[in-house]
Structures are given as C-alpha cells and as structure tokens.
Design a protein around this motif. Structure first.
Motif, PDB file in Angstrom:
ATOM      1  N   ASN A 155       0.824  -1.201   0.000  1.00 40.00           N
ATOM      2  CA  ASN A 155       0.000   0.000   0.000  1.00 40.00           C
ATOM      3  C   ASN A 155       0.860   1.253   0.000  1.00 40.00           C
ATOM      4  OD1 ASN A 155       0.881  -0.263   2.639  1.00 40.00           O
ATOM      5  ND2 ASN A 155      -1.148  -0.147   3.564  1.00 40.00           N
ATOM      6  N   THR A 156       2.122   1.108   0.375  1.00 40.93           N
ATOM      7  CA  THR A 156       3.049   2.242   0.289  1.00 40.93           C
ATOM      8  C   THR A 156       3.352   2.558  -1.170  1.00 40.93           C
ATOM      9  OG1 THR A 156       4.050   1.580   2.389  1.00 40.93           O
ATOM     10  CG2 THR A 156       5.277   3.134   1.037  1.00 40.93           C
ATOM     11  N   ALA A 157       3.599   1.512  -1.965  1.00 40.46           N
ATOM     12  CA  ALA A 157       3.863   1.724  -3.396  1.00 40.46           C
ATOM     13  C   ALA A 157       2.629   2.246  -4.104  1.00 40.46           C
ATOM     14  CB  ALA A 157       4.326   0.415  -4.033  1.00 40.46           C
ATOM     15  N   ARG A 158       1.474   1.689  -3.741  1.00 42.36           N
ATOM     16  CA  ARG A 158       0.217   2.102  -4.378  1.00 42.36           C
ATOM     17  C   ARG A 158      -0.149   3.539  -4.002  1.00 42.36           C
ATOM     18  NH1 ARG A 158      -2.584  -1.579  -2.222  1.00 42.36           N
ATOM     19  NH2 ARG A 158      -4.021  -0.429  -0.895  1.00 42.36           N
ATOM     20  N   GLY A 159      -0.150   3.808  -2.694  1.00 46.01           N
ATOM     21  CA  GLY A 159      -0.532   5.136  -2.232  1.00 46.01           C
ATOM     22  C   GLY A 159       0.571   6.151  -2.427  1.00 46.01           C
ATOM     23  N   GLY A 160       1.791   5.798  -2.000  1.00 49.88           N
ATOM     24  CA  GLY A 160       2.897   6.745  -2.074  1.00 49.88           C
ATOM     25  C   GLY A 160       3.515   6.851  -3.450  1.00 49.88           C
ATOM     26  N   PHE A 391       2.118   1.381  17.936  1.00 49.06           N
ATOM     27  CA  PHE A 391       2.863   0.681  16.890  1.00 49.06           C
ATOM     28  C   PHE A 391       3.144   1.608  15.706  1.00 49.06           C
ATOM     29  CE2 PHE A 391       1.051  -2.820  19.248  1.00 49.06           C
ATOM     30  CZ  PHE A 391       2.028  -3.806  19.182  1.00 49.06           C
ATOM     31  N   ALA A 392       4.346   1.456  15.157  1.00 43.67           N
ATOM     32  CA  ALA A 392       4.715   2.217  13.968  1.00 43.67           C
ATOM     33  C   ALA A 392       4.664   1.351  12.716  1.00 43.67           C
ATOM     34  CB  ALA A 392       6.121   2.795  14.135  1.00 43.67           C
ATOM     35  N   SER A 393       4.082   0.170  12.849  1.00 45.72           N
ATOM     36  CA  SER A 393       4.010  -0.759  11.719  1.00 45.72           C
ATOM     37  C   SER A 393       2.803  -1.665  11.891  1.00 45.72           C
ATOM     38  CB  SER A 393       5.288  -1.603  11.651  1.00 45.72           C
ATOM     39  OG  SER A 393       5.106  -2.760  10.864  1.00 45.72           O
ATOM     40  N   ALA A 394       2.000  -1.766  10.855  1.00 46.43           N
ATOM     41  CA  ALA A 394       0.854  -2.680  10.898  1.00 46.43           C
ATOM     42  C   ALA A 394       1.341  -4.125  10.995  1.00 46.43           C
ATOM     43  CB  ALA A 394      -0.010  -2.495   9.648  1.00 46.43           C
ATOM     44  N   THR A 395       2.428  -4.426  10.299  1.00 48.50           N
ATOM     45  CA  THR A 395       2.969  -5.776  10.326  1.00 48.50           C
ATOM     46  C   THR A 395       3.421  -6.165  11.734  1.00 48.50           C
ATOM     47  OG1 THR A 395       3.707  -5.563   8.034  1.00 48.50           O
ATOM     48  CG2 THR A 395       4.724  -7.295   9.347  1.00 48.50           C
ATOM     49  N   ALA A 396       4.107  -5.238  12.404  1.00 45.06           N
ATOM     50  CA  ALA A 396       4.550  -5.511  13.774  1.00 45.06           C
ATOM     51  C   ALA A 396       3.356  -5.726  14.693  1.00 45.06           C
ATOM     52  CB  ALA A 396       5.411  -4.359  14.279  1.00 45.06           C
ATOM     53  N   GLY A 439       2.727   2.226   6.355  1.00 37.67           N
ATOM     54  CA  GLY A 439       3.751   2.612   5.381  1.00 37.67           C
ATOM     55  C   GLY A 439       3.474   3.911   4.646  1.00 37.67           C
ATOM     56  N   PRO A 440       2.238   4.101   4.113  1.00 42.89           N
ATOM     57  CA  PRO A 440       1.962   5.329   3.355  1.00 42.89           C
ATOM     58  C   PRO A 440       1.868   6.580   4.215  1.00 42.89           C
ATOM     59  CG  PRO A 440       0.394   3.574   2.822  1.00 42.89           C
ATOM     60  CD  PRO A 440       1.130   3.149   4.051  1.00 42.89           C
ATOM     61  N   ALA A 441       1.621   6.433   5.523  1.00 42.36           N
ATOM     62  CA  ALA A 441       1.360   7.594   6.378  1.00 42.36           C
ATOM     63  C   ALA A 441       2.483   8.637   6.343  1.00 42.36           C
ATOM     64  CB  ALA A 441       1.079   7.134   7.805  1.00 42.36           C
ATOM     65  N   PRO A 442       3.747   8.242   6.530  1.00 42.61           N
ATOM     66  CA  PRO A 442       4.804   9.251   6.491  1.00 42.61           C
ATOM     67  C   PRO A 442       4.929   9.951   5.141  1.00 42.61           C
ATOM     68  CG  PRO A 442       5.597   7.230   7.504  1.00 42.61           C
ATOM     69  CD  PRO A 442       4.272   6.913   6.883  1.00 42.61           C
ATOM     70  N   VAL A 443       4.580   9.238   4.062  1.00 46.75           N
ATOM     71  CA  VAL A 443       4.651   9.834   2.727  1.00 46.75           C
ATOM     72  C   VAL A 443       3.646  10.979   2.611  1.00 46.75           C
ATOM     73  CG1 VAL A 443       4.403   9.439   0.249  1.00 46.75           C
ATOM     74  CG2 VAL A 443       5.387   7.652   1.711  1.00 46.75           C
ATOM     75  N   PHE A 444       2.396  10.701   2.971  1.00 43.74           N
ATOM     76  CA  PHE A 444       1.351  11.719   2.869  1.00 43.74           C
ATOM     77  C   PHE A 444       1.543  12.821   3.915  1.00 43.74           C
ATOM     78  CE2 PHE A 444      -0.658   8.253   0.585  1.00 43.74           C
ATOM     79  CZ  PHE A 444      -1.389   8.897  -0.403  1.00 43.74           C
ATOM     80  N   PHE A 445       1.821  12.435   5.149  1.00 43.19           N
ATOM     81  CA  PHE A 445       1.988  13.424   6.212  1.00 43.19           C
ATOM     82  C   PHE A 445       3.224  14.294   5.972  1.00 43.19           C
ATOM     83  CE2 PHE A 445       3.780  14.685  10.348  1.00 43.19           C
ATOM     84  CZ  PHE A 445       2.722  15.435  10.844  1.00 43.19           C
ATOM     85  N   GLY A 446       4.271  13.680   5.451  1.00 39.65           N
ATOM     86  CA  GLY A 446       5.515  14.401   5.212  1.00 39.65           C
ATOM     87  C   GLY A 446       5.402  15.510   4.195  1.00 39.65           C
ATOM     88  N   SER A 447       4.321  15.519   3.418  1.00 36.48           N
ATOM     89  CA  SER A 447       4.142  16.585   2.428  1.00 36.48           C
ATOM     90  C   SER A 447       3.837  17.925   3.087  1.00 36.48           C
ATOM     91  CB  SER A 447       3.000  16.223   1.469  1.00 36.48           C
ATOM     92  OG  SER A 447       1.759  16.172   2.160  1.00 36.48           O
ATOM     93  N   GLY A 448       3.409  17.898   4.359  1.00 39.55           N
ATOM     94  CA  GLY A 448       3.157  19.137   5.086  1.00 39.55           C
ATOM     95  C   GLY A 448       1.781  19.743   4.887  1.00 39.55           C
ATOM     96  N   TYR A 449       0.907  19.053   4.171  1.00 39.03           N
ATOM     97  CA  TYR A 449      -0.427  19.609   3.903  1.00 39.03           C
ATOM     98  C   TYR A 449      -1.368  19.521   5.108  1.00 39.03           C
ATOM     99  CZ  TYR A 449       0.280  20.404  -1.083  1.00 39.03           C
ATOM    100  OH  TYR A 449       0.714  20.887  -2.292  1.00 39.03           O
TER     101      TYR A 449
END
Length: 484
Positions: A155-160, A391-396, A439-449
């Motif tokens: 979902n990181t590749a798909r979303g991010g 948790f910082a990981s769904a897998t964990a 996984g995708p959360a830091p990608v979207f959040f990191g944009s600063g929007y």
C-alpha cells in the motif's frame, strides 16, 4: 586540493552507508534477554518461553529499527538456531509458506503497473471522468486505488508511488502549497482523503497490504482457513460504504476552500495525451490483471490456488517481456518482505505448536469469562484497534497481537471465521489514526499539507466511523453470508 576533497568526503559516505544503530540494537537485545531470563511461567514449556522472548525482541526491532527489517529477521532466525530453541530446518520453515510467496509474487506483478504506466493511466482516466468537483476528484482517486489494490500488496507503493504524486501535482496546479500557507485550498483535503482511502482499500483484499496474508496465515495455524475470495466478499459491502462515507466526512469536517475543479479533467486529459495510446505492454498488463483476478475468484473450483495464480501471472509477464528478470531482482521490497515475513510466520507458527498461544488464550480467557461472545469479541477488537497508537508498523502489530486476540475471542465462543476476518480488516483500518502507523502515512503526512493535530483528530473521528460501519453494516452483511 582535489585529493584532500576526496578524503574529506569518504567519512560522510561511510556514515551514510551505515545501517546499524547500536543503541537501538542493545535495547532490542536487552528486551529479549530480560524476558528470556525471567523464566517460563508455570505450565509453559521453556522452549516456548524462549521463542517468545526472541519473538518480542523481533517485534521491538521492527518498531525501533536498529537495522532494516530484513536484517532484524535474519538476526532472529540465527538466534533461534544458535540458542537451540528450534532446529535449523524448523527455523527456515517459513520460507516454504505458500502465502508468503503469494505476497512476494504479487509485489513483482505490481511492478508491472508502475513500469508500464498503467497505474497512472487508470488514475488519470478517473480524474478525467469524475474530477470536475473537489469531492468528485477525491472519489476518483479512491476508485483508482481500489482498482489497483487487488494486485498491489504494497500500500506504500500504491498510495505513495502512484496516488500521492498525482495528489501533489493537482494540489500545486490549483495553487495549494504548504510552503506559502495555501495548503487548505485543496491540498489538505486531497492528501487526507487519499491516505484514508488507501487504508480502506488495504483492508478489502488479502493481497492489498502485506500484513493481510500474515493474518490469514496465523488464522490458518489456528484452524481458520481464509481464502482470497472469503476475504474479498466479506470486506466488499463495509469497504464500499467506508469509501463512500469517509471522503464526505472529511469534506464536512475539513473542507477545501476550492469546491470546483473544472480544470482537473483538462489536466488529466493532457497527461493522457502525453502518455499516448495504450501501449502493448499495458494491454498485456491489463490481460494479466484480469486473468489473475478471475483465477483468484474462481480458481479454487478448478484446483488452482491463489499462489499458483500469482505464479501464472508473473510467468506471463516475463514471457511477454512486460517484466524482465532484472526487474524481479531489483524489486527490493519483495525480497525484503520474503525474509521478514518468513521469520515472523515461522515464530508465530511454533509459538502455537510449542503451546505459548494456547497457554496465553487460557490465561486471557479468564478476563472475558462470563461475557457473551459478542461483548467479548467487541471489547477485544476495540483494544486491538486502538492499541495501534503504540505501533509504527501494521505488520509488527499483527505479528504481536493477532494470534493471541484471535485465540482468546474464539475461546470466548466467537465464531472463528468472523473473528479472524474482523481482526484481519482492523489490521489495515487501524492505520487511520496516526501519521506513523502505516507505510503510506509518512509519505502523505511528510508533504506538510496536514498538521499533526488535524491528522490525529480527524483520524480518531474516522476510526469511530470505521468501527460503526464495519460492525453494524458489516455485521448485517456477514449475517447474510452466514458467518455468525
């Protein structure tokens, strides 16, 4: 001067390539050692307790990351063998798991969407058709994500990798940029909606997110066999309702300043023109996607398993040169997943075999004894969902808690398949609450929007909606399906 300059750059390069954080590694080892030397509780085999110590240390390692996930997994497998907790062949047994290979091969197939440009084309087609209003634009992005999700387990590749770049591009075209304080024009809304939609699509298919097959594998160890079709059908109705409701909810509580986007369709049209007509490689990708989707749905009736289906799809992509063997070798996410997934599945399996999970289930069963299975399952599911703040990981999270919560719920009398699926769905949906929990959360959040306060506040509201939708609407749907 030139030689001196080269000498000055070398230390920086060494530092950059250094992958091991020894402080985090010491913490990880210390956690495992403390549990190991506490000693096994009465009634539990010592090997089971030792494996549990290594397992907990592995989960801690996945969270605080003393080294990449694959490296943590290799250390765990090595420790299991050197301590005599398991034999070598048992420690490597996870690599024989067919579900693991399903997710790894699906990673390879998803590379075809990116390489051929088909993923971007799908997204732009929907933006072109439904992107005249901001709300419609958000739905078009979610539908694109939904169509890609069955064959894209990252979902990181798909979303991010596919959806986010389009969101960023559209936001900036409409003059929405956090750097100049215009993020609320449209970028904040699209960013938040696209991310939340990714969490929903991740829950809807077993192959839409890497932790889903892990949950299905653990459920299988408990005697609950979930097929690809079982998962998809059960998630269909509540998933579609969530996809309809969540963007509208965000639109109301976090409205964009720009409500009309008439030029979005024009932008998408221009992008599609730049891409040109559908290429031969894209037609091949479409054909393979339809083939594997059909076999995932109907393959069991003709004795073709989900993993065999994935192998067929990958073979066709290689034969048609859509993918090369170099593409396969370079798909680092897939090979990384193979290693850590195999380690986690191995440990989860032997924790059950050695008696750790049954022991814990009996212990926890006392906490919900006397409760009806509905209330017991509800309480455990809520704890499972909101413990994701830690948790910082769904897998964990799935690795650490899924087996125990499944077994305790079943011990309380909850229907096995229903319980396994609810916890499986929550294993994706709980990513909605924080900016670090998937996984995708830091990608979207990191944009600063979107600010952290807004991210968490809206995320909590969405978590409540998810629970209501998946329990009430989903509950009625699952009743019709005969799951309870």
């Amino acid at each position: 001067m030139g030689v001196a300059g080269k000498q000055e750059r070398k230390p920086a390069q060494v530092s950059k390539d250094k992958e091991v954080n020894f402080v985090s590694l010491v913490i990880t080892v210390a956690v495992g050692a403390i549990i190991w030397f506490i000693g096994a509780p009465t009634g539990l085999d010592e090997k089971a307790w030792h494996l549990f110590a290594i397992f907990v240390a592995t989960i801690v390692g996945l969270i605080i990351k003393p080294m990449p996930m694959g490296g943590v997994a290799i250390l765990s497998i090595t420790t299991v063998v050197l301590t005599g907790t398991l034999e070598l062949q048992d420690a490597l047994s996870g690599f024989q798991n067919t579900t693991i290979w399903l997710i790894v091969i699906a990673f390879f197939i998803s590379r075809g969407f990116i390489k051929t440009g088909l993923g971007n084309r799908v997204a732009y087609v929907f933006v072109n058709k439904f992107g005249k209003k901001t709300l419609g634009l958000s739905y078009s992005l979610l539908v694109s994500d939904l169509l890609l999700s069955p064959a894209m387990p990252s979902n990181t590749a798909r979303g991010g990798g596919i959806i986010f770049p389009i969101v960023r591009s559209l936001s900036q075209i409409f003059g929405s940029d956090p750097e100049d304080g215009t993020e609320k024009k449209i970028g904040s809304f699209l960013t938040k909606t696209a991310f939340q939609g990714n969490m929903i699509t991740s829950a809807m298919f077993m192959t839409a997110m890497a932790a889903n097959p892990l949950a299905a594998t653990i459920a299988g160890e408990a005697g609950v066999n979930i097929s690809w079709t079982d998962w998809a059908i059960a998630a269909l109705v509540p998933g579609l309702v969530s996809l309809l409701v969540i963007p509208y909810f965000i639109y109301k509580v976090y409205p964009p300043e720009i409500k009309e986007t008439p030029t979005a369709a024009q932008i998408a049209t221009e992008k599609l023109k730049e891409m040109g007509p559908i290429k031969k490689s894209e037609w091949s990708m479409i054909s393979v996607f339809l083939l594997i989707l059909g076999l995932w749905i109907f393959g069991e009736k003709i004795a073709i398993s989900a993993t065999t289906t994935a192998l067929i799809g990958l073979s066709v992509l290689l034969l048609t040169s859509v993918l090369s063997w170099d593409d396969i070798k370079k798909e680092q996410g897939a090979w990384d997943t193979l290693v850590w997934f195999a380690a986690l599945v191995m440990m989860a399996s032997y924790l059950n075999t050695l008696g750790m999970i049954p022991w814990f289930s009996e212990l926890m069963g006392g906490a919900v004894s006397g409760m009806s299975w509905i209330w017991a399952l509800g309480a455990l599911a809520l704890i499972y969902f909101y413990s994701h703040y830690f948790f910082a990981s769904a897998t964990a999270h799935v690795s650490a808690m899924y087996a125990a919560f499944l077994s305790v719920s079943m011990a309380a009398g909850a229907p096995p398949m229903l319980t396994a699926l609810i916890l499986g769905f929550f294993g994706s949906l709980f990513g909605c609450i924080t900016h670090y929990g998937s996984g995708p959360a830091p990608v979207f959040f990191g944009s600063g929007y979107v600010t952290q306060n807004k991210w968490w506040g809206i995320g909590f509201g969405i978590s409540v909606l998810h629970i209501l939708i998946w329990v009430l609407v989903g509950g009625l749907w699952w009743k019709l399906l005969g799951l309870w």
